[in-house]
Enzyme design. Structure first.
Site, mmCIF file in Angstrom:
data_model
loop_
_atom_site.group_PDB
_atom_site.id
_atom_site.type_symbol
_atom_site.label_atom_id
_atom_site.label_comp_id
_atom_site.label_asym_id
_atom_site.label_seq_id
_atom_site.Cartn_x
_atom_site.Cartn_y
_atom_site.Cartn_z
ATOM 1 C CG HIS A 46 13.260 21.641 -9.171
ATOM 2 N ND1 HIS A 46 12.166 22.081 -10.165
ATOM 3 C CD2 HIS A 46 13.534 22.680 -8.431
ATOM 4 C CE1 HIS A 46 11.960 23.471 -9.799
ATOM 5 N NE2 HIS A 46 12.643 23.500 -8.777
ATOM 6 C CG ASP A 105 5.009 11.765 -10.596
ATOM 7 O OD1 ASP A 105 4.834 10.860 -11.165
ATOM 8 O OD2 ASP A 105 4.324 12.410 -9.888
ATOM 9 N NE ARG A 117 6.231 17.075 -12.816
ATOM 10 C CZ ARG A 117 7.340 17.325 -13.453
ATOM 11 N NH1 ARG A 117 8.147 16.675 -13.754
ATOM 12 N NH2 ARG A 117 7.692 18.692 -13.663
ATOM 13 N N GLY A 177 7.352 28.149 -16.251
ATOM 14 C CA GLY A 177 7.714 27.539 -14.903
ATOM 15 C C GLY A 177 8.535 26.429 -15.404
ATOM 16 C CD GLU A 180 2.725 36.186 -14.047
ATOM 17 O OE1 GLU A 180 1.736 35.566 -13.885
ATOM 18 O OE2 GLU A 180 4.039 36.030 -13.924
ATOM 19 C CD GLU A 188 3.786 19.752 -12.915
ATOM 20 O OE1 GLU A 188 2.871 20.516 -12.446
ATOM 21 O OE2 GLU A 188 4.634 19.344 -12.124
ATOM 22 C CD GLU A 214 2.201 24.919 -5.753
ATOM 23 O OE1 GLU A 214 2.520 24.808 -6.680
ATOM 24 O OE2 GLU A 214 3.065 24.655 -4.758
ATOM 25 C CG HIS A 268 4.615 15.053 -7.519
ATOM 26 N ND1 HIS A 268 4.438 14.971 -8.755
ATOM 27 C CD2 HIS A 268 4.497 16.362 -7.017
ATOM 28 C CE1 HIS A 268 4.151 16.251 -9.406
ATOM 29 N NE2 HIS A 268 4.175 17.202 -8.288
#
Length: 377
Positions: free
Chosen positions: A62, A68, A71, A95, A146, A160, A169, A321
């Site tokens: 993190h 970054d 980002r 996330g 979920e 993100e 991923e 990154h």
């Protein structure tokens, strides 16, 4: 980007006229949402998923993302651009990590933010929310998106989700699940669109450092190590930063993603054909991949400006990154100027683990045919 679109740095606002030619705008705002009778079914949580979540419990992951600036500032700029829509609305952050995007949304006036995080960093995210006196607006939910319970539909989904080579991923599947379960018709998804690019690259320094090094080591011949060195250095995709000077041709588009409409099934396998013409006489060392994402509203949502925020990971833009993903050849191919490289690339989810990405490139060059394949683990 289209001709005449000014680019103002990375994470920038890119001016765009209405109805600009280029990517087809298929989005209808929550157009991919299922009806209540066909709500999406949560996939099982596998051991690979648990290992993935555990990896994101480490602070260093993190810290790298937060440092970054391209980002993080791109997301903040996009939230500010869509502030008029976000204000007073319900947001779902898929996330959330340390919760920075959730906090940006709360500061933009969101009425409520559901910050969902499956890794244990969710504990720290809740602490950060409390530290910033936003616990009345931000609800941190520790679990997979979920699996969590949210008792209302949302107006905005932010995430993100992008991995190396965009799809590594496989987090986009979770965003699609959230969209189909909770996003209201006409809702906003940030980012909204993504494009994955590919181009042949040359990188003599990398090849020299990894392979030619073994030719003479302190006066000792070790060229017998070269075959092993190639296997160790180039059998898997490499995440590294290259410059625009390393790119031999104009890139081709491998994939375009419309987050308003894309289906999970479309992520299982993607194939694109390419036909490159080398702009230089140089050795072909491999193929590079990078992506950009855009933060557009659906049709009918007016942003605070006529610009679109674009986050780019291209070699010619400010480094991020994500860097670039390079699939190196074991042996370089000497190219002449204007020489053609044609073939196809297929990206597919690994049967072993859907978060892994198989890369298969078959191509012809100089009258010879080649195949390069690897798995990003």
């Amino acid at each position: 980007m289209g001709p005449g679109d000014p680019v103002l740095g990375n994470g920038k606002l890119v001016r765009r006229s209405r109805g600009r030619p280029g990517r087809p705008r298929l989005s209808g705002g929550g157009g991919g949402r299922f009806s209540p009778a066909t709500q999406p079914t949560a996939p099982p949580c596998t051991d690979f998923d648990l290992a993935y979540f555990k990896a994101y419990s480490h602070l260093g992951v993190h810290e790298e993302m937060l440092k970054d600036r391209v980002r993080t500032e791109s997301y903040r700029n996009a939230i500010r651009q869509h502030q008029d829509f976000i204000a007073g609305k319900v947001v779902l952050d898929v996330g959330c990590g340390t919760g920075v995007l959730s906090i940006f949304c709360a500061l933009a006036g969101a009425r409520r933010v559901y910050a969902v995080e499956a890794s244990d960093i969710a504990v720290q995210a809740a602490d950060i929310v409390n530290e910033n006196n936003l616990s009345d607006k931000i609800i941190v939910l520790h679990g997979r998106v979920e699996d969590v319970d949210i008792d209302e539909q949302v107006d905005v989904i932010i995430s993100e989700w992008m991995g190396y080579i965009l799809l590594y991923e496989s987090m986009l599947a979770s965003v699609i699940f959230a969209r189909d379960k909770w996003l209201k018709p006409g809702g906003l998804i940030l980012p909204s669109h993504a494009t994955l690019y590919m181009a042949p690259i040359t990188n003599p320094e990398r090849y020299h450092d990894s392979i030619d090094f073994w030719q003479d080591v302190y006066g000792i011949k070790m060229s017998s190590m070269k075959s092993l060195a190639k296997q160790c250095a180039f059998i898997e995709p490499s995440v590294e930063t290259i410059t625009g000077e390393s790119v031999l041709t104009w890139p081709c588009v491998v994939m375009q993603v419309d987050c308003y409409t894309i289906r999970v099934e479309e992520l299982q396998s993607i194939t694109a054909n390419f036909d490159f013409s080398s702009m230089l006489q140089a050795p072909l060392h491999g193929f590079g991949f990078w992506f950009d994402v855009e933060f557009n509203g659906p049709m009918g949502i007016e942003a605070n400006s006529d610009a679109t925020v674009v986050l780019s990971t291209a070699p010619e833009d400010s480094p991020t990154h994500w860097q670039q993903t390079i699939l190196y050849l074991f042996d370089p191919i000497e190219l002449k100027k204007d020489q053609i490289i044609e073939g196809s690339v297929t990206l597919s989810q690994s049967i072993e683990n859907a978060r892994f990405l198989n890369i298969h490139i078959q191509y012809c060059c100089g009258g010879r045919s080649f195949v390069k394949q690897s798995t990003m683990r």
